[in-house]
Design an enzyme around this catalytic site. Structure first.
Site, mmCIF file in Angstrom:
data_model
loop_
_atom_site.group_PDB
_atom_site.id
_atom_site.type_symbol
_atom_site.label_atom_id
_atom_site.label_comp_id
_atom_site.label_asym_id
_atom_site.label_seq_id
_atom_site.Cartn_x
_atom_site.Cartn_y
_atom_site.Cartn_z
ATOM 1 C CB CYS A 199 -11.156 -9.098 -6.354
ATOM 2 S SG CYS A 199 -11.897 -8.705 -7.608
ATOM 3 C CG HIS A 204 -7.254 -6.826 -6.108
ATOM 4 N ND1 HIS A 204 -7.377 -7.660 -7.026
ATOM 5 C CD2 HIS A 204 -8.573 -6.133 -6.223
ATOM 6 C CE1 HIS A 204 -8.452 -7.577 -7.786
ATOM 7 N NE2 HIS A 204 -9.170 -6.672 -7.416
ATOM 8 C CG ASN A 255 -9.910 -6.366 -10.977
ATOM 9 O OD1 ASN A 255 -9.519 -7.661 -10.867
ATOM 10 N ND2 ASN A 255 -10.810 -5.716 -10.353
#
EC number: 2.3.1.180
Length: 335
Positions: free
Chosen positions: A116, A256, A286
């Site tokens: 990520c 994020h 996500n």
């Protein structure tokens, strides 16, 4: 000789048409819309559900839009880097597949894997290629088909993730704009808490690994949450202090999009109001390496030339960091 900076000159994005809602998720596992929204902040996520399509398909869509918006000639692209945890294949790289799909004849290409946190690493990596003076146009893409590694019988993880891709064009400038600074970190002790158990060289695929569902994402949520909050908060505060930025001079934070509570905790630590924080997790979930550029794609019209922006992320590894960018242009470039 004038200093060369690496500036972002355009953004493109893509999410699949199919939308998986919380209502549909609640039919798969024991959960509900209220729980998912309260604990994670996701209302819906886009899923690439057509057979035979992978991350390169979404990357191509995003990069094609980017090239159209920036008026880039395919022959002028020097380098393509793709951040992905869900490559089309172990090899060749998704970036090489993307180059072929875009008709790029003069570019070299490679993948970067930092989970990520991948797009943060991409920005700093591409910036250094630009600063070398040898490269003029670089496409960086965050693309992940997270649905390919999510277990839709696991209520702890399946509501979180979605699929998507977004891309930046990076070019040289002598203006005081672009990627100004970065703080990037890694701690391999995070392995047990966030990983895929099988499929690599340590535990190759077998009937046993498939039967035991070892090819899905494994996450120990409480531990990851704790580390994500502290790491993203600390590194964002550190890069702001290092560059003399205050809550008044920071225009935007792009975190994020893993969990809305993590995002709110980072904003609180930096003493920033949420209206300075770009958030789109509600509609995408996500998307791993794609979350940061997808945020910019969504909110491009809000950005002004010279805006001080802090990007921050946390991912498997553990990997984390922050990148300070002075934005390079006003408003939205039409495709």
């Amino acid at each position: 000789m004038e200093k060369i900076n690496a500036v972002i000159t355009g953004v493109g994005g893509y999410v699949p048409d199919y939308i998986l809602t919380n209502e549909e998720i609640s039919k798969m596992v024991d959960t509900n819309d209220e729980w998912i929204m309260t604990r994670i902040g996701v209302k819906e996520r886009h899923i690439l559900n057509e057979e035979g399509l992978g991350s390169s398909y979404m990357a191509r869509k995003a990069a094609k839009q980017l090239m159209k918006k920036t008026g880039a000639n395919p022959d002028d692209i020097d380098l393509v880097i793709v951040a992905t945890t869900t490559p089309d294949y172990h090899f060749p790289s998704t970036a090489s597949i993307l180059c072929d799909k875009l008709g790029l004849k003069n570019a070299f290409a490679f993948d970067l894997q930092a989970a990520c946190c991948g797009f943060l690493y991409l920005m700093e990596t591409a910036a250094n290629f630009i600063r070398s003076g040898r490269y003029k146009k670089i496409i960086i893409v965050g693309a992940d088909k997270m649905s390919s590694m999510v277990n839709y019988t696991d209520r702890a993880t399946c509501p979180i993730f979605g699929d998507g891709a977004a891309a930046f064009m990076m070019e040289p400038t002598t203006e005081d704009l672009g990627v100004m600074d970065s703080i990037l970190r890694t701690d391999g002790k995070g392995l047990p808490f966030l990983h895929m158990k099988a499929g690599g060289s340590v535990c190759p695929p077998s009937y046993f690994t498939v039967d035991n569902k070892m090819h899905y994402l494994h996450q120990e949520g409480r531990t990851v949450f704790k580390y994500a909050v502290s790491s993203m908060s600390d590194v964002s505060a550190a890069i702001a202090e290092k560059n003399g930025l205050t809550k008044d001079t920071i225009n935007w934070v792009v975190p994020h999009q893993a969990n809305v509570r993590i995002i709110e905790a980072v904003a609180h630590r930096m003493e920033l109001p949420m209206d300075k924080v770009l958030v789109n997790i509600e509609h995408y979930g996500n998307t791993s390496a794609a979350t940061l550029p997808l945020c910019i794609w969504d909110f491009e019209d809000k950005l002004k030339k010279g805006d001080n922006i802090i990007f921050t992320a946390f991912g498997a590894g553990f990997t984390w960091g922050a990148v300070y960018v002075k934005w390079g242009y006003d408003g939205k470039k039409e495709s």
